[in-house]
Design a protein around this motif. Structure first.
Motif, PDB file in Angstrom:
ATOM      1  N   GLU A 142       0.853  -1.180   0.000  1.00 35.30           N
ATOM      2  CA  GLU A 142       0.000   0.000   0.000  1.00 35.30           C
ATOM      3  C   GLU A 142       0.891   1.233   0.000  1.00 35.30           C
ATOM      4  O   GLU A 142       1.605   1.494   0.962  1.00 35.30           O
ATOM      5  CB  GLU A 142      -0.923   0.022   1.214  1.00 35.30           C
ATOM      6  CG  GLU A 142      -1.917   1.167   1.201  1.00 35.30           C
ATOM      7  CD  GLU A 142      -2.776   1.219  -0.067  1.00 35.30           C
ATOM      8  OE1 GLU A 142      -3.017   2.337  -0.568  1.00 35.30           O
ATOM      9  OE2 GLU A 142      -3.183   0.147  -0.568  1.00 35.30           O
ATOM     10  N   PRO A 143       0.899   2.007  -1.098  1.00 34.29           N
ATOM     11  CA  PRO A 143       1.804   3.149  -1.156  1.00 34.29           C
ATOM     12  C   PRO A 143       1.398   4.240  -0.171  1.00 34.29           C
ATOM     13  O   PRO A 143       0.232   4.604  -0.100  1.00 34.29           O
ATOM     14  CB  PRO A 143       1.676   3.639  -2.603  1.00 34.29           C
ATOM     15  CG  PRO A 143       0.388   3.086  -3.098  1.00 34.29           C
ATOM     16  CD  PRO A 143       0.113   1.836  -2.317  1.00 34.29           C
ATOM     17  N   PRO A 144       2.365   4.757   0.602  1.00 34.05           N
ATOM     18  CA  PRO A 144       2.085   5.861   1.518  1.00 34.05           C
ATOM     19  C   PRO A 144       1.934   7.180   0.753  1.00 34.05           C
ATOM     20  O   PRO A 144       1.889   7.199  -0.477  1.00 34.05           O
ATOM     21  CB  PRO A 144       3.311   5.887   2.432  1.00 34.05           C
ATOM     22  CG  PRO A 144       4.030   4.604   2.173  1.00 34.05           C
ATOM     23  CD  PRO A 144       3.694   4.209   0.776  1.00 34.05           C
ATOM     24  N   ARG A 145       1.944   8.270   1.490  1.00 35.51           N
ATOM     25  CA  ARG A 145       1.747   9.603   0.901  1.00 35.51           C
ATOM     26  C   ARG A 145       2.884   9.931  -0.062  1.00 35.51           C
ATOM     27  O   ARG A 145       4.055   9.711   0.233  1.00 35.51           O
ATOM     28  CB  ARG A 145       1.693  10.652   2.007  1.00 35.51           C
ATOM     29  CG  ARG A 145       1.346  12.058   1.511  1.00 35.51           C
ATOM     30  CD  ARG A 145       1.340  13.058   2.644  1.00 35.51           C
ATOM     31  NE  ARG A 145       2.692  13.395   3.073  1.00 35.51           N
ATOM     32  CZ  ARG A 145       3.450  14.323   2.487  1.00 35.51           C
ATOM     33  NH1 ARG A 145       2.996  14.981   1.439  1.00 35.51           N
ATOM     34  NH2 ARG A 145       4.659  14.585   2.946  1.00 35.51           N
ATOM     35  N   VAL A 146       2.516  10.476  -1.218  1.00 32.52           N
ATOM     36  CA  VAL A 146       3.500  10.892  -2.223  1.00 32.52           C
ATOM     37  C   VAL A 146       4.164  12.191  -1.776  1.00 32.52           C
ATOM     38  O   VAL A 146       3.488  13.149  -1.401  1.00 32.52           O
ATOM     39  CB  VAL A 146       2.824  11.080  -3.602  1.00 32.52           C
ATOM     40  CG1 VAL A 146       3.807  11.683  -4.612  1.00 32.52           C
ATOM     41  CG2 VAL A 146       2.284   9.746  -4.115  1.00 32.52           C
ATOM     42  N   ILE A 147       5.501  12.196  -1.801  1.00 30.07           N
ATOM     43  CA  ILE A 147       6.274  13.394  -1.462  1.00 30.07           C
ATOM     44  C   ILE A 147       6.541  14.214  -2.718  1.00 30.07           C
ATOM     45  O   ILE A 147       6.319  15.416  -2.760  1.00 30.07           O
ATOM     46  CB  ILE A 147       7.608  13.024  -0.787  1.00 30.07           C
ATOM     47  CG1 ILE A 147       7.364  12.225   0.496  1.00 30.07           C
ATOM     48  CG2 ILE A 147       8.437  14.274  -0.510  1.00 30.07           C
ATOM     49  CD1 ILE A 147       8.643  11.659   1.110  1.00 30.07           C
ATOM     50  N   ARG A 148       7.035  13.551  -3.764  1.00 29.67           N
ATOM     51  CA  ARG A 148       7.345  14.237  -5.016  1.00 29.67           C
ATOM     52  C   ARG A 148       7.514  13.195  -6.121  1.00 29.67           C
ATOM     53  O   ARG A 148       7.639  12.006  -5.853  1.00 29.67           O
ATOM     54  CB  ARG A 148       8.606  15.086  -4.888  1.00 29.67           C
ATOM     55  CG  ARG A 148       9.861  14.292  -4.553  1.00 29.67           C
ATOM     56  CD  ARG A 148      11.035  15.191  -4.160  1.00 29.67           C
ATOM     57  NE  ARG A 148      12.190  14.433  -3.734  1.00 29.67           N
ATOM     58  CZ  ARG A 148      12.357  13.897  -2.526  1.00 29.67           C
ATOM     59  NH1 ARG A 148      11.411  14.045  -1.608  1.00 29.67           N
ATOM     60  NH2 ARG A 148      13.443  13.218  -2.230  1.00 29.67           N
ATOM     61  N   CYS A 149       7.554  13.684  -7.349  1.00 29.96           N
ATOM     62  CA  CYS A 149       7.787  12.838  -8.522  1.00 29.96           C
ATOM     63  C   CYS A 149       8.956  13.411  -9.313  1.00 29.96           C
ATOM     64  O   CYS A 149       9.176  14.623  -9.308  1.00 29.96           O
ATOM     65  CB  CYS A 149       6.551  12.803  -9.409  1.00 29.96           C
ATOM     66  SG  CYS A 149       5.075  12.139  -8.610  1.00 29.96           S
ATOM     67  N   TYR A 150       9.716  12.522  -9.959  1.00 30.13           N
ATOM     68  CA  TYR A 150      10.844  12.936 -10.786  1.00 30.13           C
ATOM     69  C   TYR A 150      10.751  12.248 -12.137  1.00 30.13           C
ATOM     70  O   TYR A 150      10.357  11.084 -12.225  1.00 30.13           O
ATOM     71  CB  TYR A 150      12.190  12.505 -10.180  1.00 30.13           C
ATOM     72  CG  TYR A 150      12.661  13.278  -8.997  1.00 30.13           C
ATOM     73  CD1 TYR A 150      12.859  14.651  -9.049  1.00 30.13           C
ATOM     74  CD2 TYR A 150      12.944  12.622  -7.803  1.00 30.13           C
ATOM     75  CE1 TYR A 150      13.323  15.346  -7.944  1.00 30.13           C
ATOM     76  CE2 TYR A 150      13.406  13.311  -6.693  1.00 30.13           C
ATOM     77  CZ  TYR A 150      13.586  14.678  -6.774  1.00 30.13           C
ATOM     78  OH  TYR A 150      14.042  15.361  -5.682  1.00 30.13           O
ATOM     79  N   GLY A 151      11.186  12.958 -13.160  1.00 27.96           N
ATOM     80  CA  GLY A 151      11.356  12.360 -14.470  1.00 27.96           C
ATOM     81  C   GLY A 151      12.735  12.720 -14.989  1.00 27.96           C
ATOM     82  O   GLY A 151      13.267  13.784 -14.656  1.00 27.96           O
ATOM     83  N   GLY A 152      13.336  11.856 -15.774  1.00 31.30           N
ATOM     84  CA  GLY A 152      14.651  12.142 -16.319  1.00 31.30           C
ATOM     85  C   GLY A 152      14.935  11.294 -17.543  1.00 31.30           C
ATOM     86  O   GLY A 152      14.206  10.341 -17.832  1.00 31.30           O
ATOM     87  N   LEU A 153      15.985  11.666 -18.257  1.00 36.51           N
ATOM     88  CA  LEU A 153      16.407  10.916 -19.436  1.00 36.51           C
ATOM     89  C   LEU A 153      17.624  10.086 -19.096  1.00 36.51           C
ATOM     90  O   LEU A 153      18.620  10.605 -18.588  1.00 36.51           O
ATOM     91  CB  LEU A 153      16.748  11.867 -20.590  1.00 36.51           C
ATOM     92  CG  LEU A 153      15.622  12.764 -21.075  1.00 36.51           C
ATOM     93  CD1 LEU A 153      16.093  13.599 -22.262  1.00 36.51           C
ATOM     94  CD2 LEU A 153      14.388  11.956 -21.445  1.00 36.51           C
ATOM     95  N   ARG A 154      17.541   8.794 -19.370  1.00 32.54           N
ATOM     96  CA  ARG A 154      18.668   7.892 -19.135  1.00 32.54           C
ATOM     97  C   ARG A 154      19.425   7.707 -20.447  1.00 32.54           C
ATOM     98  O   ARG A 154      18.809   7.488 -21.486  1.00 32.54           O
ATOM     99  CB  ARG A 154      18.154   6.549 -18.620  1.00 32.54           C
ATOM    100  CG  ARG A 154      17.428   6.686 -17.288  1.00 32.54           C
ATOM    101  CD  ARG A 154      16.765   5.389 -16.880  1.00 32.54           C
ATOM    102  NE  ARG A 154      16.161   5.513 -15.577  1.00 32.54           N
ATOM    103  CZ  ARG A 154      14.919   5.117 -15.290  1.00 32.54           C
ATOM    104  NH1 ARG A 154      14.164   4.578 -16.223  1.00 32.54           N
ATOM    105  NH2 ARG A 154      14.447   5.237 -14.072  1.00 32.54           N
ATOM    106  N   PRO A 155      20.761   7.773 -20.405  1.00 31.55           N
ATOM    107  CA  PRO A 155      21.557   7.656 -21.637  1.00 31.55           C
ATOM    108  C   PRO A 155      21.774   6.194 -22.008  1.00 31.55           C
ATOM    109  O   PRO A 155      22.693   5.545 -21.513  1.00 31.55           O
ATOM    110  CB  PRO A 155      22.863   8.358 -21.272  1.00 31.55           C
ATOM    111  CG  PRO A 155      22.985   8.148 -19.789  1.00 31.55           C
ATOM    112  CD  PRO A 155      21.589   8.097 -19.243  1.00 31.55           C
ATOM    113  N   PHE A 156      20.950   5.671 -22.906  1.00 29.41           N
ATOM    114  CA  PHE A 156      20.991   4.250 -23.255  1.00 29.41           C
ATOM    115  C   PHE A 156      21.822   4.024 -24.514  1.00 29.41           C
ATOM    116  O   PHE A 156      21.782   4.794 -25.463  1.00 29.41           O
ATOM    117  CB  PHE A 156      19.573   3.717 -23.486  1.00 29.41           C
ATOM    118  CG  PHE A 156      19.556   2.298 -23.969  1.00 29.41           C
ATOM    119  CD1 PHE A 156      19.742   1.252 -23.085  1.00 29.41           C
ATOM    120  CD2 PHE A 156      19.398   2.015 -25.313  1.00 29.41           C
ATOM    121  CE1 PHE A 156      19.754  -0.063 -23.521  1.00 29.41           C
ATOM    122  CE2 PHE A 156      19.410   0.709 -25.769  1.00 29.41           C
ATOM    123  CZ  PHE A 156      19.587  -0.327 -24.869  1.00 29.41           C
TER     124      PHE A 156
END
Length: 199
Positions: free
Chosen positions: A141-155
């Motif tokens: 059960e996921p607790p309260r969301v603090i923040r979200c991040y997105g990024g680009l991974r160099p594949f």
């Protein structure tokens, strides 16, 4: 269904990066580089990620978008990381689930979507809710969301750790995708060996 259980190190970037910089004991200078050949130094280690497409003329480099949700610990066990099988047939190949505890929070992921370099890095409501739904599907059960991040991974189809045949001072070390921390120490040791061979 089968699961593997093992002990493994984990990295908290906000703690690890300042620690490793202090351990190295040198200052880090941020500047734009137009050419590896024009960069001064006895050794030049190219860890430019997506920038290697231009600096090393490596057209195999691809951006892969990754989104994560950071939550409070709640009832999640801070001693256990969880990762599922990406090949499940009931979801997109770009969606999977992992839970990585930090000291006071837990990272939930994730996504791995091949994309253009200019893709938005904002985690959408649908991406956030998809990650939380996969968390619930894993029995958590996921607790309260603090923040979200997105990024680009160099594949890159394979990680490149090698000396540049055109300039022996240059050692390439890039293309780790989402496994940068996992592979960092091993790749660093390979780079040190290559630097030593040229000294």
């Amino acid at each position: 269904s089968m699961a593997w259980v093992f002990d493994a190190p984990r990295v908290e970037p906000a703690v690890f990066l300042p620690w490793i910089q202090r351990r190295i004991g040198i200052s880090i200078e941020h500047k734009r580089v137009g050419s590896l050949r024009d960069t001064s130094g006895d050794a030049v280690v190219n860890c430019t990620g997506l920038g290697a497409r231009t600096l090393a003329d490596d057209q195999s480099m691809r951006a892969v978008y990754g989104g994560i949700v950071v939550v409070e610990p709640g009832m999640l066990d801070l001693t256990v990381s969880i990762s599922d099988d990406r090949r499940a047939s009931d979801r997109r190949d770009t969606d999977f689930f992992y839970s990585i505890p930090r000291r006071n929070e837990v990272v939930l992921g994730g996504t791995a979507e091949p994309c253009s370099d200019d893709r938005s890095l904002v985690v959408t409501d649908a991406e956030r809710e998809g990650i939380l739904a996969r968390c619930r599907a894993a029995g958590l059960e996921p607790p309260r969301v603090i923040r979200c991040y997105g990024g680009l991974r160099p594949f890159r189809p394979s990680v490149r750790v090698e000396r540049d045949p055109r300039d022996p001072r240059v050692i390439h070390n890039y293309g780790h995708g989402g496994a940068g921390y996992t592979l960092s120490w091993g790749c660093a040791l390979d780079v040190v060996k290559l630097v030593g061979e040229h000294a």
